[in-house]
Design an enzyme around this catalytic site. Structure first.
Site, PDB file in Angstrom:
ATOM      1  N   CYS A   1      -1.883   0.650   7.606  1.00 39.60           N
ATOM      2  CA  CYS A   1      -3.534   0.584   7.974  1.00 39.60           C
ATOM      3  C   CYS A   1      -3.575  -1.146   6.374  1.00 39.60           C
ATOM      4  O   CYS A   1      -3.640  -1.420   7.778  1.00 39.60           O
ATOM      5  CB  CYS A   1      -4.163   1.705   7.026  1.00 39.60           C
ATOM      6  N   ARG A   2      -4.022  -0.546   4.988  1.00 36.70           N
ATOM      7  CA  ARG A   2      -4.004  -1.997   4.851  1.00 36.70           C
ATOM      8  C   ARG A   2      -3.271  -3.278   4.588  1.00 36.70           C
ATOM      9  O   ARG A   2      -3.496  -4.074   4.305  1.00 36.70           O
ATOM     10  CB  ARG A   2      -4.973  -1.109   3.059  1.00 36.70           C
ATOM     11  N   SER A   3      -1.721  -2.733   3.893  1.00 33.93           N
ATOM     12  CA  SER A   3      -1.393  -4.102   3.813  1.00 33.93           C
ATOM     13  C   SER A   3      -0.871  -4.682   4.787  1.00 33.93           C
ATOM     14  O   SER A   3      -0.804  -5.448   4.894  1.00 33.93           O
ATOM     15  CB  SER A   3       0.515  -3.618   3.146  1.00 33.93           C
TER      16      SER A   3
ATOM     17  N   ASP B   1      -8.090   3.836   0.769  1.00 29.66           N
ATOM     18  CA  ASP B   1      -7.352   4.418   1.445  1.00 29.66           C
ATOM     19  C   ASP B   1      -7.966   5.358   2.371  1.00 29.66           C
ATOM     20  O   ASP B   1      -9.136   5.819   2.471  1.00 29.66           O
ATOM     21  CB  ASP B   1      -6.861   5.651   0.962  1.00 29.66           C
TER      22      ASP B   1
ATOM     23  N   ASN C   1       1.385   1.235   4.581  1.00 26.17           N
ATOM     24  CA  ASN C   1       2.471   0.082   4.814  1.00 26.17           C
ATOM     25  C   ASN C   1       1.634   0.429   6.779  1.00 26.17           C
ATOM     26  O   ASN C   1       2.547  -0.208   7.366  1.00 26.17           O
ATOM     27  CB  ASN C   1       3.489   0.302   4.939  1.00 26.17           C
TER      28      ASN C   1
ATOM     29  N   CYS D   1       0.858  -1.340  -0.180  1.00 27.40           N
ATOM     30  CA  CYS D   1       0.167  -0.120  -0.462  1.00 27.40           C
ATOM     31  C   CYS D   1       1.012   1.738   0.298  1.00 27.40           C
ATOM     32  O   CYS D   1       1.801   1.112  -0.394  1.00 27.40           O
ATOM     33  CB  CYS D   1      -1.133  -0.130   1.207  1.00 27.40           C
TER      34      CYS D   1
END
Ligand code: 4NP
Length: 163
Positions: free
Chosen positions: A13-15, A126, A11, A8
């Site tokens: 939040c999402r990944s 995001d 690095n 992401c």
């Protein structure tokens, strides 16, 4: 061992959520000897940092533990990982730019949402500048996408025969 890298921007939040959830799923399926993963960001904004508190809270609420420190995508990743899975189209473009800068080609660079069975979303949005709801939405998209990814890997790597 097939190695998957979730990518992401920050690095935090999402990944890292994708990494934690993937690890949870492969543990349940006893695929630890066949599949592994890591996560990174294309930016250098949060190197060394723990995941965002809202991501940690979301993971905990869903019974998942996170254990990651922010790191940036680097040259070695293009050699070490079999799949690079980007959260959104801008992450995907940034991975391509990084590969060009390192004079290499990305292996199996794909969007996370490509693995959803009934695609409702084209990208993992995001959540950084949004509220807590955004994190649960991210989690739900990751949950269905990762089921699709693992199914794909089961077929490709013939994992069911190896158990
Ligand atoms: P991520 O979210 O890419 O899912 O980790 C973000 C984290 C930080 C920032 C942007 C997105 N940032 O601008 O610092």
């Amino acid at each position: 061992m097939v190695k998957v890298l979730f990518v992401c921007l920050g690095n935090i939040c999402r990944s890292p959520l994708a990494e934690a959830l993937f690890n949870h799923k492969i543990k349940q399926k006893k695929y630890q000897d066949h599949l592994s993963c890591d996560s990174c960001g294309t930016s250098e904004y949060h190197i060394g940092e723990l995941p965002d508190e809202r991501a940690i809270a979301c993971a905990n609420k869903n019974g998942i533990k996170m254990n990651h420190r922010g790191r940036q995508l680097n040259r070695i990743d293009f050699r070490d990982f079999d799949y690079l899975i980007a959260m959104d189209k801008s992450n995907l473009e940034n991975v391509k730019i990084s590969a060009e800068q390192h004079k290499t080609a990305p292996n199996n660079l794909l969007l996370m949402c490509a693995f959803q069975k009934n695609p409702k979303f084209m990208e993992v949005p995001d959540p950084y500048y949004g509220g807590v709801d955004g994190f649960q939405k991210v989690y739900d998209i990751l949950d269905s996408s990762l089921d699709g990814l693992i199914e794909e890997l089961e077929k490709k790597q013939q994992l069911l025969d190896k158990k």
